[in-house]
Enzyme design. Sequence first.
Site, PDB file in Angstrom:
ATOM      1  N   TYR A 158       0.862  -1.182   0.000  1.00 36.85           N
ATOM      2  CA  TYR A 158       0.000   0.000   0.000  1.00 36.85           C
ATOM      3  C   TYR A 158       0.901   1.235   0.000  1.00 36.85           C
ATOM      4  O   TYR A 158       1.669   1.462   0.938  1.00 36.85           O
ATOM      5  CB  TYR A 158      -0.926   0.040   1.217  1.00 36.85           C
ATOM      6  CG  TYR A 158      -1.810   1.271   1.210  1.00 36.85           C
ATOM      7  CD1 TYR A 158      -2.941   1.319   0.414  1.00 36.85           C
ATOM      8  CD2 TYR A 158      -1.490   2.389   1.965  1.00 36.85           C
ATOM      9  CE1 TYR A 158      -3.740   2.456   0.371  1.00 36.85           C
ATOM     10  CE2 TYR A 158      -2.282   3.529   1.934  1.00 36.85           C
ATOM     11  CZ  TYR A 158      -3.408   3.553   1.135  1.00 36.85           C
ATOM     12  OH  TYR A 158      -4.185   4.677   1.092  1.00 36.85           O
ATOM     13  N   ASP A 241       9.394   3.264   1.323  1.00 33.93           N
ATOM     14  CA  ASP A 241       8.196   3.916   1.834  1.00 33.93           C
ATOM     15  C   ASP A 241       8.183   3.715   3.347  1.00 33.93           C
ATOM     16  O   ASP A 241       7.735   2.688   3.850  1.00 33.93           O
ATOM     17  CB  ASP A 241       6.949   3.315   1.178  1.00 33.93           C
ATOM     18  CG  ASP A 241       5.661   3.943   1.664  1.00 33.93           C
ATOM     19  OD1 ASP A 241       5.687   4.674   2.663  1.00 33.93           O
ATOM     20  OD2 ASP A 241       4.607   3.688   1.048  1.00 33.93           O
ATOM     21  N   LYS A 268       2.728  10.457   8.322  1.00 32.98           N
ATOM     22  CA  LYS A 268       2.268  10.047   9.653  1.00 32.98           C
ATOM     23  C   LYS A 268       2.902  10.900  10.753  1.00 32.98           C
ATOM     24  O   LYS A 268       2.500  12.025  10.968  1.00 32.98           O
ATOM     25  CB  LYS A 268       2.554   8.561   9.883  1.00 32.98           C
ATOM     26  CG  LYS A 268       1.993   7.621   8.819  1.00 32.98           C
ATOM     27  CD  LYS A 268       0.496   7.512   8.843  1.00 32.98           C
ATOM     28  CE  LYS A 268       0.004   6.438   7.905  1.00 32.98           C
ATOM     29  NZ  LYS A 268      -1.445   6.373   7.792  1.00 32.98           N
TER      30      LYS A 268
END
Length: 421
Positions: A158, A241, A268
């Site tokens: 993802y 990532d 985040k």
Amino acid sequence: MAIEAGTRRDQLVERYRARTRRSGELFERAMAALPGGSTRTTVFAPPYPPYVEAGSAARVRDVDGNEYLDLLNNYTSLILGHAHPAVTAAVERQLRRGSAFAAPTETEIALAEEIRSRLPSVELLRFTNSGTEATMLALRAARAATGRDLVARFERSYHGTHDQVSGDRRGIPAAVGALILDLPWNDPDGIERTLAGREAETAAIIVEPIQGAGGLRPAEPAFLRFLREYTAAQGILLVFDEIISFRVAPGGVQGRFGIRPDVTTLGKIIGGGHPLAAFGGSAEVMDRFDARRPDALPHGGTFNGHPIAAAAGLATLRELTPAAYAHLAALGSRLAQGVRARAAAAGLDDRLAVTQDASLFEVSLGDVDANRDLFLGLLIEGFWVAPRGMGAISTPMTESDVDAVADAAVRVAASILERTV
């Protein structure tokens, strides 16, 4: 006689509805303005999500007055919990000075410097508003740097919702999908077979060092080292990532294992609970965004480097000392060991599984329906994880908090599986 799954689920839903009537009313109201009553697919779980009124430290309260230990922390982004005093103070100071300008601020420089001090691979970086934007621009940078079109990602990965990486191809032109290759996880031989003959077409391999949405799956260190060696030999850029995994150590997974990717995406925790993400890497790659160049890659964005988000992110990172990381990792380990020990004692170790890496964890009963029941059962007991069972520990949590989670996970699992604890 065991209760059938459908009846069990109906009972859970009935209990949930009884304690969240106001949330149910808000969901019905939302249905008239938002498709499916939601503006964010990941926060929906049947029959409807709790609507949150407030949060403080490790806990949130919904509009019905129910309190939860927040183990999701806005999908891992609130590493200091809710309304941390240092973050709140930084946001308030910036808000009084102004919320946004058509100009850079010193705060974005300070945040960039803090990130660079933690990630030697990031010589230069740019801010975006979301992780989706960060991965999109990282891949654009890789294609521009290599002159190649193909990008390889991993099964169950993802990297956001843009066309280049979305796992759901509906609404995406087939021509775009043809530029993406799917690779097998933790399988060097499989990667070489998949890319055989196409190495010179491949711009980048993008990898989550710890997969999140695909189930919490940490990559083996040897596998990540293989990727570094393989991509370097083939002239392919390696993109880490670390939007989720940056929370596991001061330098993320790359710092933990001493691996230097060409490009890194972040998000985040670097926004401190506000919309902010970043992508960065070697100066050779990132210089292409230098607006002084006549051939500069364009990268606008009304809220890039937003002063309030940058202030919150900087305050957050400054709180993340080595002692804070050690505290988080110790709690994560205690939680995982607690679940395993309690599950074994209850005869559930054949069904209730837990995966953990530092402050990240996932509890699972092995299939989608059972996991949804586990999620709903934990919500009813006052513990909030993702519908798939993933969670993230925050610094305000204590040993008694994670022990309570372990107790509840086994108790709820036993109820779902109709076993006696």
